[in-house]
Scaffold this motif. Structure first.
Motif, PDB file in Angstrom:
ATOM      1  N   TYR A 106      -6.774   3.106   9.707  1.00 35.38           N
ATOM      2  CA  TYR A 106      -5.387   2.678   9.938  1.00 35.38           C
ATOM      3  C   TYR A 106      -4.868   3.299  11.238  1.00 35.38           C
ATOM      4  O   TYR A 106      -4.281   2.611  12.082  1.00 35.38           O
ATOM      5  CB  TYR A 106      -4.525   3.103   8.746  1.00 35.38           C
ATOM      6  N   LEU A 110      -4.377   1.046  14.739  1.00 38.50           N
ATOM      7  CA  LEU A 110      -2.961   0.821  15.051  1.00 38.50           C
ATOM      8  C   LEU A 110      -2.394   1.927  15.927  1.00 38.50           C
ATOM      9  O   LEU A 110      -1.176   2.086  16.027  1.00 38.50           O
ATOM     10  CB  LEU A 110      -2.159   0.724  13.746  1.00 38.50           C
ATOM     11  N   HIS A 113       0.514   1.269  18.354  1.00 36.74           N
ATOM     12  CA  HIS A 113       1.752   0.670  17.850  1.00 36.74           C
ATOM     13  C   HIS A 113       2.750   1.773  17.515  1.00 36.74           C
ATOM     14  O   HIS A 113       2.514   2.568  16.596  1.00 36.74           O
ATOM     15  CB  HIS A 113       1.463  -0.173  16.604  1.00 36.74           C
ATOM     16  N   ASP A 115       5.417   1.852  15.899  1.00 37.32           N
ATOM     17  CA  ASP A 115       6.005   1.831  14.554  1.00 37.32           C
ATOM     18  C   ASP A 115       4.965   2.101  13.462  1.00 37.32           C
ATOM     19  O   ASP A 115       5.263   1.958  12.274  1.00 37.32           O
ATOM     20  CB  ASP A 115       6.685   0.486  14.298  1.00 37.32           C
ATOM     21  N   ARG A 116       3.753   2.507  13.834  1.00 37.60           N
ATOM     22  CA  ARG A 116       2.697   2.773  12.856  1.00 37.60           C
ATOM     23  C   ARG A 116       2.247   4.237  12.931  1.00 37.60           C
ATOM     24  O   ARG A 116       1.073   4.549  12.899  1.00 37.60           O
ATOM     25  CB  ARG A 116       1.486   1.862  13.090  1.00 37.60           C
ATOM     26  N   PHE A 130       1.518   1.427   1.655  1.00 29.38           N
ATOM     27  CA  PHE A 130       0.388   0.696   2.248  1.00 29.38           C
ATOM     28  C   PHE A 130      -0.924   1.034   1.553  1.00 29.38           C
ATOM     29  O   PHE A 130      -1.813   0.182   1.425  1.00 29.38           O
ATOM     30  CB  PHE A 130       0.314   0.912   3.756  1.00 29.38           C
ATOM     31  N   ASP A 225       2.255  -7.580   5.579  1.00 33.57           N
ATOM     32  CA  ASP A 225       3.198  -6.552   6.007  1.00 33.57           C
ATOM     33  C   ASP A 225       3.099  -5.312   5.124  1.00 33.57           C
ATOM     34  O   ASP A 225       3.176  -4.176   5.617  1.00 33.57           O
ATOM     35  CB  ASP A 225       4.635  -7.090   5.986  1.00 33.57           C
ATOM     36  N   LEU A 228       0.425  -2.926   6.066  1.00 33.08           N
ATOM     37  CA  LEU A 228       0.525  -2.310   7.384  1.00 33.08           C
ATOM     38  C   LEU A 228       1.705  -1.358   7.543  1.00 33.08           C
ATOM     39  O   LEU A 228       1.755  -0.607   8.523  1.00 33.08           O
ATOM     40  CB  LEU A 228       0.620  -3.391   8.461  1.00 33.08           C
ATOM     41  N   VAL A 229       2.654  -1.379   6.620  1.00 36.06           N
ATOM     42  CA  VAL A 229       3.867  -0.581   6.803  1.00 36.06           C
ATOM     43  C   VAL A 229       3.536   0.905   6.733  1.00 36.06           C
ATOM     44  O   VAL A 229       2.826   1.381   5.848  1.00 36.06           O
ATOM     45  CB  VAL A 229       4.932  -0.961   5.743  1.00 36.06           C
ATOM     46  N   ALA A 230       4.034   1.661   7.694  1.00 39.90           N
ATOM     47  CA  ALA A 230       3.805   3.110   7.731  1.00 39.90           C
ATOM     48  C   ALA A 230       4.814   3.809   6.825  1.00 39.90           C
ATOM     49  O   ALA A 230       6.001   3.487   6.843  1.00 39.90           O
ATOM     50  CB  ALA A 230       3.932   3.630   9.152  1.00 39.90           C
TER      51      ALA A 230
END
Length: 358
Positions: A106, A110, A113, A115-116, A130, A225, A228-230
């Protein structure tokens, strides 16, 4: 090398293993059962299936004799679980939640990114959204295809000489396994044989049958989503220090030939060390890589904390053990892994170069 040509080590290992052991295993009532780690695509699963078919043909084994459980431990593979099972349909034993490598993947995939950004490693448990989405989707996918869904490895190990810490470790494993079997997993892993009984007790209490494949988990609705959400949570100096300490200690152990190492009452392996160095790498380069007290995670801060952690490690190990170890090389490699703007796919790649040095 085979006939002077480089060949993937995994294929060589499989060929030697099945050639020398398949018939003996069958005579013993078992068979050539394998784990396939690190897959990122159904195309890799197709390649392995082709290898299984070829080996069975050449050895005169029935098609489907070889069985493989795929570790879903990379982010791309989590989006292709149906396809992976399809490609291995004649040879699949199921899928397994490879939780630690999955967290590393992960971060790796990512890392650019903003936001990750994950919080302290200790806060990224199987109950954060997640990770829970990934686990439930694996169970649903497997059971709808008639395949086994294996849980992940609890990293706790027995703690000798500290009854309270030992009780806490066993309680965490019990809680982890209770959750897995309640969710629908058909089996699980532990990091130490002393915890097998605890895991078995949890599964025996809720799963009297050999598996729970009849639980199709049609109630599970997982979106991309959600995968993938942190999770929310702080980045702390303590968490940064833990990453440095565990990362250096594990690399030192690996350089001495140990693939798994008990560190701070947890069984650490390459995957958890990968999380440690990957988080530091990402925090340094992210605008969100800020400690709770407002200090940004920068090279200078990391270097100073590495120096302090190395003194702690020396004190804990003792002068004789420290001098006989490979702590200096491990520290240098950890620094290189976090300061190099090119993110290494696996820390073991430059670590092998260290081993090859005269």
């Amino acid at each position: 090398l085979v006939d002077g040509e480089p060949v993937a080590g995994g294929l060589v290992d499989f060929g030697l293993y099945v050639f020398h052991n398949a018939r003996e295993l069958l005579e013993r009532g078992a068979g050539p059962y394998l784990y396939l780690p690190k897959l990122e695509s159904h195309l890799e699963a197709r390649l392995w299936n082709d290898a299984f078919v070829l080996a069975q043909q050449r050895l005169g084994l029935d098609r489907g004799t070889v069985r493989a459980t795929v570790l879903i431990e990379t982010l791309p593979a989590a989006f292709e679980m149906d396809e992976i099972l399809y490609e291995l349909r004649e040879h699949s034993a199921g899928l397994n939640c490879g939780r630690w490598d999955y967290i590393f993947s992960y971060i790796k995939r990512l890392r650019g990114h903003p936001d990750r950004i994950l919080p302290d490693r200790a806060l990224v448990t199987m109950t954060v959204p997640f990770m829970r989405a990934y686990s439930l989707l694996l169970i649903q996918t497997c059971h709808q295809r008639g395949a086994h869904a294996m849980g992940g490895m609890a990293a706790q190990i027995p703690v000798r000489g500290d009854e309270a810490a030992n009780d806490a470790a066993f309680a965490k494993v019990r809680e982890d396994k209770d959750r897995e079997v309640a969710d629908g997993h058909d089996g699980t892993w532990v990091a130490h044989p002393g915890l097998v009984e605890t895991a078995l007790a949890a599964f025996d209490a809720r799963m009297p049958e050999p598996n729970q494949i009849d639980q199709k988990r049609e109630d599970v609705l997982v979106t991309a989503d959600q995968m993938l959400v942190a999770p929310e949570g702080p980045i702390t100096e303590s968490g940064l220090r833990t990453n440095i300490n565990v990362g250096v200690r594990y690399i030192e152990s690996w350089l001495r030939g140990q693939g798994a190492a008990p560190i701070h009452n947890l069984m650490e392996d390459a995957a958890t060390a990968e999380i440690s160095r990957a988080q530091v790498w990402q925090w340094i380069r992210s605008s969100r890589g800020v400690l709770g007290d407002g200090r940004p995670v920068e090279f200078d801060l990391v270097r100073s904390l590495i120096a302090e952690e190395m003194l702690k490690i020396r004190d804990e190990a003792g002068e004789e053990v420290y001098a006989a170890g490979r702590y200096g090389e491990a520290s240098e490699l950890f620094v290189a892994l976090t300061e190099n703007d090119t993110f290494e796919e696996f820390l073991t790649l430059p670590a092998y170069e260290v081993l090859e040095q005269p």
